[in-house]
Design a protein around this motif. Structure first.
Motif, short mmCIF file in Angstrom:
data_model
loop_
_atom_site.label_atom_id
_atom_site.label_comp_id
_atom_site.label_asym_id
_atom_site.label_seq_id
_atom_site.Cartn_x
_atom_site.Cartn_y
_atom_site.Cartn_z
N UNK A 106 14.71 -1.89 2.96
CA UNK A 106 14.09 -0.87 3.34
C UNK A 106 13.56 0.07 2.33
N UNK A 107 12.32 0.77 2.94
CA UNK A 107 11.53 1.68 2.24
C UNK A 107 12.50 2.54 1.37
N UNK A 108 12.02 2.93 0.18
CA UNK A 108 12.89 3.88 -0.71
C UNK A 108 12.26 5.10 -0.68
N UNK A 109 11.36 5.60 0.21
CA UNK A 109 10.72 7.01 0.29
C UNK A 109 9.68 7.11 -0.72
N UNK A 110 9.46 6.42 -1.77
CA UNK A 110 8.71 6.69 -2.95
C UNK A 110 7.32 6.53 -2.55
N UNK A 111 7.23 5.81 -1.55
CA UNK A 111 5.78 5.31 -0.91
C UNK A 111 5.20 6.98 -0.38
N UNK A 112 5.98 7.89 0.32
CA UNK A 112 5.65 8.85 0.77
C UNK A 112 4.80 9.63 -0.13
N UNK A 113 5.09 9.48 -1.59
CA UNK A 113 4.53 10.19 -2.56
C UNK A 113 3.13 9.91 -3.05
N UNK A 114 2.57 8.65 -2.49
CA UNK A 114 1.04 8.25 -2.87
C UNK A 114 0.00 8.80 -2.39
N UNK A 115 -1.09 8.34 -2.51
CA UNK A 115 -2.32 9.01 -1.98
C UNK A 115 -2.29 8.53 -0.49
N UNK A 116 -3.35 8.96 0.12
CA UNK A 116 -3.99 8.20 1.49
C UNK A 116 -5.08 7.57 0.83
N UNK A 117 -5.41 6.32 1.19
CA UNK A 117 -6.54 5.74 0.88
C UNK A 117 -7.38 5.12 2.23
N UNK A 118 -8.54 5.55 2.25
CA UNK A 118 -9.57 5.31 3.23
C UNK A 118 -10.87 4.31 2.83
N UNK A 119 -10.65 3.21 3.67
CA UNK A 119 -11.91 2.20 3.59
C UNK A 119 -13.03 2.55 4.12
#
Length: 159
Positions: free
Chosen positions: A12-25
């Motif tokens: 399961x996700x650890x929640x750390x992913x919520x602290x990363x950037x938003x990436x748009x292509x």
């Protein structure tokens, strides 16, 4: 919006992913206002940086040009960076406190987006609105990002 409930290892996700950037292509050759509006709003709402990615390849006819004139590829790259900066400039003015990292990278767009999104909280890609009798279609870049991104993916329909 596609949100994976587990990572590729089945954890399961650890929640750390919520602290990363938003990436748009983005594709600098097409209007992307709806896509950029969503990405800038989401990054602002999350109080995180925004990474704007445009992957590109030099035309095949110029494959020997760097050997003949090393400045040709750099000149093309500078032009693409300028176009990308002009595309995001109105949005950056609307969200002045938002940290924006724009990247015009040589390489396949899907790979460049996925690479930038390896630690992202959200990946934003587009789907052009097509008026076809056979339903909606996504392009190869969006298809690759949906299937290979480990982060949540938002697909925004736009012209």
């Amino acid at each position: 919006m596609l949100v994976r409930s587990v990572d590729r290892a089945g954890n399961p996700p650890d929640g750390a992913r919520n602290r990363g950037p938003v990436v748009v292509g983005v594709d600098i050759h097409q209007p992307c206002d709806k896509l950029l509006a969503f990405a800038f709003e989401e990054a602002s709402h999350r109080h995180c940086p925004l990474v704007v990615v445009h992957g590109w390849s030099p035309p095949p006819i110029l494959s020997y040009a760097p050997a003949l004139d090393p400045g040709v590829q750099q000149e093309m790259s500078n032009g693409i960076v300028t176009t990308l900066d002009e595309m995001i400039s109105p949005w950056h003015e609307k969200y002045p406190s938002l940290q924006v990292d724009s990247r015009a990278i040589i390489g396949q767009p899907a790979i460049q987006i996925l690479d930038a999104a390896s630690t992202a909280a959200l990946v934003v890609v587009g789907r052009r609105i097509r008026h076809s009798a056979f339903g909606t279609h996504i392009g190869p870049i969006t298809h690759a990002v949906i299937h290979h991104a480990v982060s949540p993916v938002a697909v925004i329909a736009h012209e």
